[in-house]
Design a protein around this motif. Structure first.
Motif, PDB file in Angstrom:
ATOM      1  N   ILE A  93       0.860  -1.184   0.000  1.00 29.86           N
ATOM      2  CA  ILE A  93       0.000   0.000   0.000  1.00 29.86           C
ATOM      3  C   ILE A  93       0.897   1.234   0.000  1.00 29.86           C
ATOM      4  O   ILE A  93       1.714   1.410   0.912  1.00 29.86           O
ATOM      5  N   TYR A  94       0.734   2.068  -1.016  1.00 32.47           N
ATOM      6  CA  TYR A  94       1.556   3.278  -1.169  1.00 32.47           C
ATOM      7  C   TYR A  94       0.662   4.502  -1.068  1.00 32.47           C
ATOM      8  O   TYR A  94      -0.292   4.655  -1.845  1.00 32.47           O
ATOM      9  N   THR A  95       0.950   5.394  -0.115  1.00 33.16           N
ATOM     10  CA  THR A  95       0.166   6.609   0.064  1.00 33.16           C
ATOM     11  C   THR A  95       0.669   7.684  -0.898  1.00 33.16           C
ATOM     12  O   THR A  95       1.819   8.118  -0.805  1.00 33.16           O
ATOM     13  N   VAL A  96      -0.210   8.109  -1.806  1.00 31.06           N
ATOM     14  CA  VAL A  96       0.132   9.133  -2.791  1.00 31.06           C
ATOM     15  C   VAL A  96      -0.125  10.524  -2.226  1.00 31.06           C
ATOM     16  O   VAL A  96       0.705  11.434  -2.351  1.00 31.06           O
ATOM     17  N   SER A  97      -1.288  10.720  -1.598  1.00 27.55           N
ATOM     18  CA  SER A  97      -1.630  12.018  -1.022  1.00 27.55           C
ATOM     19  C   SER A  97      -2.546  11.822   0.176  1.00 27.55           C
ATOM     20  O   SER A  97      -3.254  10.810   0.277  1.00 27.55           O
ATOM     21  N   GLY A  98      -2.522  12.800   1.091  1.00 27.42           N
ATOM     22  CA  GLY A  98      -3.353  12.713   2.282  1.00 27.42           C
ATOM     23  C   GLY A  98      -2.699  11.919   3.397  1.00 27.42           C
ATOM     24  O   GLY A  98      -1.570  11.424   3.271  1.00 27.42           O
ATOM     25  N   ARG A  99      -3.412  11.792   4.497  1.00 25.90           N
ATOM     26  CA  ARG A  99      -2.917  11.067   5.678  1.00 25.90           C
ATOM     27  C   ARG A  99      -3.965  10.055   6.111  1.00 25.90           C
ATOM     28  O   ARG A  99      -5.162  10.355   6.135  1.00 25.90           O
ATOM     29  N   ALA A 100      -3.498   8.868   6.451  1.00 34.39           N
ATOM     30  CA  ALA A 100      -4.417   7.808   6.866  1.00 34.39           C
ATOM     31  C   ALA A 100      -3.755   6.968   7.942  1.00 34.39           C
ATOM     32  O   ALA A 100      -2.545   7.076   8.187  1.00 34.39           O
ATOM     33  N   ILE A 101      -4.559   6.127   8.584  1.00 35.23           N
ATOM     34  CA  ILE A 101      -4.032   5.147   9.531  1.00 35.23           C
ATOM     35  C   ILE A 101      -4.588   3.790   9.134  1.00 35.23           C
ATOM     36  O   ILE A 101      -5.794   3.632   8.943  1.00 35.23           O
ATOM     37  N   PHE A 102      -3.684   2.836   8.942  1.00 35.81           N
ATOM     38  CA  PHE A 102      -4.057   1.483   8.568  1.00 35.81           C
ATOM     39  C   PHE A 102      -3.734   0.562   9.749  1.00 35.81           C
ATOM     40  O   PHE A 102      -2.646   0.638  10.322  1.00 35.81           O
ATOM     41  N   HIS A 103      -4.686  -0.286  10.091  1.00 33.63           N
ATOM     42  CA  HIS A 103      -4.473  -1.290  11.141  1.00 33.63           C
ATOM     43  C   HIS A 103      -4.251  -2.628  10.452  1.00 33.63           C
ATOM     44  O   HIS A 103      -5.117  -3.103   9.700  1.00 33.63           O
ATOM     45  N   ILE A 104      -3.088  -3.207  10.689  1.00 35.33           N
ATOM     46  CA  ILE A 104      -2.696  -4.457  10.036  1.00 35.33           C
ATOM     47  C   ILE A 104      -2.321  -5.460  11.117  1.00 35.33           C
ATOM     48  O   ILE A 104      -1.348  -5.250  11.860  1.00 35.33           O
ATOM     49  N   ASP A 105      -3.146  -6.504  11.255  1.00 40.32           N
ATOM     50  CA  ASP A 105      -2.926  -7.519  12.289  1.00 40.32           C
ATOM     51  C   ASP A 105      -2.662  -6.885  13.658  1.00 40.32           C
ATOM     52  O   ASP A 105      -1.617  -7.103  14.283  1.00 40.32           O
ATOM     53  N   SER A 106      -3.604  -6.071  14.089  1.00 37.90           N
ATOM     54  CA  SER A 106      -3.628  -5.457  15.430  1.00 37.90           C
ATOM     55  C   SER A 106      -2.803  -4.189  15.565  1.00 37.90           C
ATOM     56  O   SER A 106      -2.982  -3.452  16.521  1.00 37.90           O
ATOM     57  N   GLN A 107      -1.884  -3.932  14.639  1.00 39.00           N
ATOM     58  CA  GLN A 107      -0.969  -2.815  14.823  1.00 39.00           C
ATOM     59  C   GLN A 107      -1.368  -1.619  13.958  1.00 39.00           C
ATOM     60  O   GLN A 107      -1.657  -1.774  12.768  1.00 39.00           O
ATOM     61  N   PRO A 108      -1.384  -0.391  14.536  1.00 41.54           N
ATOM     62  CA  PRO A 108      -1.715   0.807  13.748  1.00 41.54           C
ATOM     63  C   PRO A 108      -0.478   1.382  13.063  1.00 41.54           C
ATOM     64  O   PRO A 108       0.609   1.444  13.650  1.00 41.54           O
ATOM     65  N   TYR A 109      -0.651   1.853  11.827  1.00 42.07           N
ATOM     66  CA  TYR A 109       0.442   2.463  11.063  1.00 42.07           C
ATOM     67  C   TYR A 109      -0.087   3.730  10.395  1.00 42.07           C
ATOM     68  O   TYR A 109      -0.909   3.656   9.475  1.00 42.07           O
ATOM     69  N   GLU A 110       0.371   4.888  10.854  1.00 43.87           N
ATOM     70  CA  GLU A 110      -0.002   6.144  10.223  1.00 43.87           C
ATOM     71  C   GLU A 110       0.844   6.339   8.964  1.00 43.87           C
ATOM     72  O   GLU A 110       2.037   6.040   8.953  1.00 43.87           O
ATOM     73  N   THR A 111       0.213   6.851   7.908  1.00 48.25           N
ATOM     74  CA  THR A 111       0.935   7.055   6.658  1.00 48.25           C
ATOM     75  C   THR A 111       0.751   8.471   6.148  1.00 48.25           C
ATOM     76  O   THR A 111      -0.300   9.091   6.310  1.00 48.25           O
ATOM     77  N   THR A 112       1.804   8.973   5.544  1.00 45.92           N
ATOM     78  CA  THR A 112       1.803  10.251   4.832  1.00 45.92           C
ATOM     79  C   THR A 112       2.336   9.973   3.424  1.00 45.92           C
ATOM     80  O   THR A 112       2.834   8.870   3.150  1.00 45.92           O
ATOM     81  N   PRO A 113       2.246  10.935   2.494  1.00 41.56           N
ATOM     82  CA  PRO A 113       2.683  10.674   1.123  1.00 41.56           C
ATOM     83  C   PRO A 113       4.110  10.120   1.044  1.00 41.56           C
ATOM     84  O   PRO A 113       5.028  10.639   1.672  1.00 41.56           O
ATOM     85  N   GLY A 114       4.244   9.044   0.283  1.00 43.21           N
ATOM     86  CA  GLY A 114       5.542   8.398   0.106  1.00 43.21           C
ATOM     87  C   GLY A 114       5.758   7.176   0.968  1.00 43.21           C
ATOM     88  O   GLY A 114       6.683   6.401   0.722  1.00 43.21           O
ATOM     89  N   ASP A 115       4.912   6.977   1.988  1.00 43.85           N
ATOM     90  CA  ASP A 115       5.061   5.811   2.851  1.00 43.85           C
ATOM     91  C   ASP A 115       4.547   4.555   2.159  1.00 43.85           C
ATOM     92  O   ASP A 115       3.545   4.586   1.434  1.00 43.85           O
ATOM     93  N   LEU A 116       5.228   3.440   2.428  1.00 47.53           N
ATOM     94  CA  LEU A 116       4.830   2.132   1.912  1.00 47.53           C
ATOM     95  C   LEU A 116       4.501   1.206   3.081  1.00 47.53           C
ATOM     96  O   LEU A 116       5.208   1.205   4.090  1.00 47.53           O
ATOM     97  N   LEU A 117       3.442   0.421   2.920  1.00 43.59           N
ATOM     98  CA  LEU A 117       3.104  -0.621   3.882  1.00 43.59           C
ATOM     99  C   LEU A 117       3.080  -1.961   3.157  1.00 43.59           C
ATOM    100  O   LEU A 117       2.640  -2.046   2.008  1.00 43.59           O
ATOM    101  N   LEU A 118       3.524  -2.996   3.851  1.00 46.60           N
ATOM    102  CA  LEU A 118       3.478  -4.346   3.297  1.00 46.60           C
ATOM    103  C   LEU A 118       2.533  -5.186   4.151  1.00 46.60           C
ATOM    104  O   LEU A 118       2.818  -5.470   5.315  1.00 46.60           O
ATOM    105  N   VAL A 119       1.398  -5.571   3.577  1.00 46.44           N
ATOM    106  CA  VAL A 119       0.422  -6.412   4.267  1.00 46.44           C
ATOM    107  C   VAL A 119       0.776  -7.870   3.987  1.00 46.44           C
ATOM    108  O   VAL A 119       0.826  -8.280   2.820  1.00 46.44           O
ATOM    109  N   PRO A 120       1.023  -8.672   5.009  1.00 47.19           N
ATOM    110  CA  PRO A 120       1.387 -10.073   4.758  1.00 47.19           C
ATOM    111  C   PRO A 120       0.191 -10.881   4.268  1.00 47.19           C
ATOM    112  O   PRO A 120      -0.965 -10.485   4.442  1.00 47.19           O
TER     113      PRO A 120
END
Length: 296
Positions: A47-74
């Motif tokens: 998951i790559y954040t292009v614009s804006g700010r979000a929070i993704f919860h992945i297997d119990s853990q919260p991860y805030e994202t801003t533009p340019g951040d990458l998340l890897l969901v297993p």
């Protein structure tokens, strides 16, 4: 085994190259609005954040994202996302099956560096932050995959496959697993319990279900249950139940066959005034306005 009702049947266009890129837009609205519904699938997902700010919860853990951040969901990870801004949010989801990471029949380097991650016995970190220079090659590789999908030039599928393999090789080079195998197993068992609880809530949303009742269903004491449930879903237990009730109510209102009072009772709320207040708080409009928008 994961409950099938929460499983997303992700569209991957080619069985030989099971990968797809989705460009998602979350329209402007209230803080905390849903940006990604709660689900899981058998595939990996970047998951790559292009614009804006979000929070993704992945297997119990919260991860805030801003533009340019990458998340890897297993593979198999339960994930959900919420907006941290009233502005639009754009994020790209690259979903792919682990079969794209398979090595040659005899490949000792693949077995040494990648097979444990591809098979799920070890986990890579979830977040690759934009402000960490070591992760720049991974982010750049992801954007190159986006360009390949946009252009779809000849043999782009092979290029995407090669770059995906490269992303995992770079991540394995830089990162140690976050958890040992025993801890990962405990986390997986805990998430399976919560998936069953969420299915119970979705099937019995009109019933009175207290925190004490819910905590007993997952064999936790109420205090620990509240803490773990919020980490897993991004909502308190009461917020989660009310959100689901209002989602059902919104659908019924737009269908237009029932009155507001009947719908309030249908979703387990006896007081129509409280129902109206809660619906407006969560949906940003009154039940009557939602009913008119549905043509009812």
């Amino acid at each position: 085994m994961h409950p099938p009702e929460l499983r997303e049947d992700t569209y991957l266009s080619d069985g030989a190259y099971p990968v797809n890129l989705f460009r998602n837009i979350c329209p402007p609205g209230a803080l905390g609005r849903s940006a990604l519904y709660l689900h899981w699938h058998d595939h990996f997902e970047w998951i790559y954040t292009v614009s804006g700010r979000a929070i993704f919860h992945i297997d119990s853990q919260p991860y805030e994202t801003t533009p340019g951040d990458l998340l890897l969901v297993p593979s198999g990870g339960l994930h959900v996302g919420y907006a941290l801004t009233e502005e639009p949010i754009e994020y790209w989801s690259l979903v792919f099956n682990r079969s794209l990471l398979q090595g040659l029949p005899v490949d000792p380097l693949h077995d040494r560096y990648l097979s444990a991650y591809a098979e799920g016995s070890q986990r890579l970190p979830v977040k690759f932050a934009a402000d960490e220079a070591d992760y720049e090659p991974i982010r750049r590789g992801f954007l190159e995959i986006g360009e390949e999908f946009a252009g779809k030039r000849r043999a782009y599928e092979l290029v995407v496959k090669a770059k995906l393999y490269q992303l995992f090789a770079l991540a394995a080079r830089l990162c140690m697993p976050e958890r040992d195998g025993e801890q990962a197993d405990r986390t997986g068992r805990r998430m399976d319990r919560f998936k069953s609880l969420i299915l119970h809530i979705e099937a019995h949303y009109a019933d009175k279900l207290t925190i004490e009742d819910a905590s007993r269903l997952v064999s936790l004491n109420p205090y620990h249950f509240c803490k773990v449930f919020k980490n897993a879903t991004g909502r308190t237990f009461v917020e989660f139940v009310n959100q689901h009730r209002m989602n059902v109510a919104d659908r019924l209102l737009r269908e237009g066959e029932l009155t507001v009072t009947e719908i309030a009772e249908r979703v387990g709320i006896d007081n129509p005034n409280y129902f109206t207040k809660l619906f407006k708080q969560i949906k940003g409009m009154t039940p009557s306005e939602a009913k008119k928008r549905g043509g009812g």
